[in-house]
Design a protein around this motif. Structure first.
Motif, mmCIF file in Angstrom:
data_model
loop_
_atom_site.group_PDB
_atom_site.id
_atom_site.type_symbol
_atom_site.label_atom_id
_atom_site.label_comp_id
_atom_site.label_asym_id
_atom_site.label_seq_id
_atom_site.Cartn_x
_atom_site.Cartn_y
_atom_site.Cartn_z
ATOM 1 N N LYS A 60 0.842 -1.208 0.000
ATOM 2 C CA LYS A 60 0.000 0.000 0.000
ATOM 3 C C LYS A 60 0.873 1.253 0.000
ATOM 4 N N ASN A 61 1.863 1.281 0.867
ATOM 5 C CA ASN A 61 2.690 2.482 0.965
ATOM 6 C C ASN A 61 3.452 2.759 -0.315
ATOM 7 N N CYS A 86 0.918 4.196 -2.984
ATOM 8 C CA CYS A 86 0.495 5.575 -2.722
ATOM 9 C C CYS A 86 1.649 6.547 -2.860
ATOM 10 N N SER A 130 -9.786 5.135 0.060
ATOM 11 C CA SER A 130 -8.916 5.748 1.057
ATOM 12 C C SER A 130 -7.547 5.092 1.099
ATOM 13 N N VAL A 131 -7.355 4.004 0.346
ATOM 14 C CA VAL A 131 -6.016 3.425 0.221
ATOM 15 C C VAL A 131 -5.038 4.479 -0.274
ATOM 16 N N CYS A 132 -5.495 5.322 -1.224
ATOM 17 C CA CYS A 132 -4.626 6.367 -1.760
ATOM 18 C C CYS A 132 -5.092 7.780 -1.404
ATOM 19 N N ALA A 177 -5.781 9.257 1.276
ATOM 20 C CA ALA A 177 -5.604 8.824 2.661
ATOM 21 C C ALA A 177 -5.599 9.953 3.684
ATOM 22 N N ALA A 205 -8.260 9.144 6.053
ATOM 23 C CA ALA A 205 -8.498 7.710 6.220
ATOM 24 C C ALA A 205 -8.685 7.386 7.707
ATOM 25 N N PRO A 206 -9.425 6.309 8.026
ATOM 26 C CA PRO A 206 -10.076 5.400 7.095
ATOM 27 C C PRO A 206 -11.371 5.974 6.534
#
Length: 450
Positions: A4-5, A8, A41-43, A45, A48-49
């Motif tokens: 994920k990191n 993004c 919200s993965v990107c 963010a 987030a959430p």
């Protein structure tokens, strides 16, 4: 997390790639657990959430479906500070969420992506479908909302409940991934009753009894059996299954039938022409209350039976049996049924000292409480103390290891895990459970063999 990191971080330094999201996110970003639970919200963010800011929301506006008949779904995204709007929507069969339910249509503002290799736009030819914005819409500051419209054609036949998942992006319009609010939601619909409910004869109730003991007293949340006629076509049966569930609960309308007890709709588990199995809804009433059966419920053609009557009290202990006498039981923690093998092939008698599970209904409130029709997901212990007597021996409290709802079952099914007294001789031992001064039915037994 590392994946994920990396993704993004890539978008944070690649504005061209980020801008590509203005024509729709990657597929499987609605937050549906079956798709891995991912959402935008993965990107996006910053907040987030998803759903972390209560000032905004995403709403799916959809009606119950008529098989094969197209309707327009509205997906509305809201936030008072947003000026650009995006979304993604998918439709699934509730009974198997890995399968699509119907087809979504493109329009000037909406594209439909397919879960296929290689990925492409609709038609999807049976692959999962994801409707999403094809060019994220701007609105003036202060408008605070936008609604996308998507035409959806449901399956040509009744497939049971259908669940929709959606994600919404309430964006600040600065052309990057920061400062945007992401929301997710889901909603479940079922086939429109008017498309299949055509009964015309008035149903009749002959008796209303405790589904376990067949006595005429019930308690809130207990299972009930209604006998009568005209409930369904001759030979037709319908047992509630996953496809009938709404929000993981037993339906309050099954096979064009509803039941009202004390004026409240009851969850239903089974229907045939002369029998309905249901659960008493939540009520504080005691004493005599009315019971009605409704055909074509809530439609202009609704037909209602004459009212029956049942007696409600705080507890109404009843033990389920295999044949009216042999208590429905199994060896605790095992699949072995406890019964005479001549009655239930493969079953066996219980041994003195063994721990068995007895099944019943009507043992009253539990902690935590579980609503009628809901599935008990874990232990929920009865709040009214019980005593268990087997073969004339009243068990010590230490020999009753659990008394409460049966995990994984409808909230009207209770179980009692109890140890068979070591002093019992071979034969059929009577079983009596008492709670609040009320005893389970007489004549219930469990076979014992050393």
């Amino acid at each position: 997390m590392r994946f994920k990191n990396i993704i993004c971080a890539f978008f944070a330094f690649a504005p061209i790639a980020a801008l590509a999201f203005s024509t729709g996110p990657p597929i499987k970003r609605t937050g549906a657990a079956i798709d891995g639970g991912l959402n935008c919200s993965v990107c996006h963010a910053t907040f987030a959430p998803a759903n972390s800011d209560p000032k905004g929301s995403v709403i799916i506006d959809v009606l119950n479906y008529v098989p094969g008949v197209t309707q327009t779904i509205k997906v509305t995204v809201k936030h008072p500070d947003a000026i650009r709007w995006g979304f993604q929507l998918t439709a699934r069969a509730a009974s198997d969420q890995t399968k699509p339910a119907g087809t979504l249509a493109i329009n000037d503002l909406v594209r439909v992506r397919c879960d296929s290799t290689p990925a492409h736009d609709a038609p999807c030819n049976g692959a999962l479908e994801f409707a999403e914005h094809n060019n994220a819409v701007f609105t003036d500051p202060g408008v605070g909302t936008y609604t996308y419209k998507v035409d959806w054609t449901p399956p040509a036949t009744d497939v049971g409940p259908i669940v929709f998942f959606a994600a919404g992006n309430a964006a600040n319009g600065d052309h990057n991934l920061t400062g945007d609010h992401i929301y997710t939601t889901s909603t479940t619909i079922q086939v429109d009753a008017a498309s299949g409910c055509t009964a015309s004869l008035k149903p009749a109730i002959t008796s209303v009894v405790n589904a376990a003991s067949f006595q005429t007293t019930l308690a809130a949340n207990s299972m009930v059996t209604i006998f009568g006629s005209g409930f369904a076509a001759a030979g037709a049966t319908h047992a509630a299954g996953a496809a009938d569930f709404l929000n993981n609960a037993f339906p309050k309308q099954l096979a064009c039938i509803a039941v009202e007890i004390d004026g409240k709709r009851a969850p239903i588990s089974y229907v045939q022409g002369n029998q309905i199995n249901a659960q008493v809804p939540a009520t504080t009433s005691t004493g005599p209350v009315s019971v009605k059966v409704l055909l074509n419920p809530d439609l202009p053609t609704q037909v209602v039976s004459a009212a029956g009557t049942v007696q409600l009290q705080s507890v109404a202990c009843g033990l389920f049996t295999f044949d009216g006498k042999s208590v429905a039981a199994q060896i605790a923690g095992a699949a072995d049924l406890v019964a005479d093998p001549a009655l239930i092939p493969g079953a066996r008698a219980a041994k003195p000292g063994e721990l068995v599970t007895l099944y019943g209904t009507g043992f009253g409130p539990t902690n935590p409480a579980v609503a009628p029709g809901d599935i008990a997901t874990g232990q929920a212990t009865v709040t009214t103390p019980i005593t268990v007597t087997i073969g004339g021996v009243t068990l010590a409290a230490s020999d009753v290891l659990y008394a409460g709802l049966s995990p994984g079952s409808i909230s009207g099914l209770y179980q009692i895990n109890a140890r068979i007294p070591s002093s019992l001789a071979d034969g059929n031992a009577t079983v009596v459970i008492q709670s609040g001064g009320v005893s389970s039915q007489s004549g219930a037994t469990i076979p014992i063999k050393r």
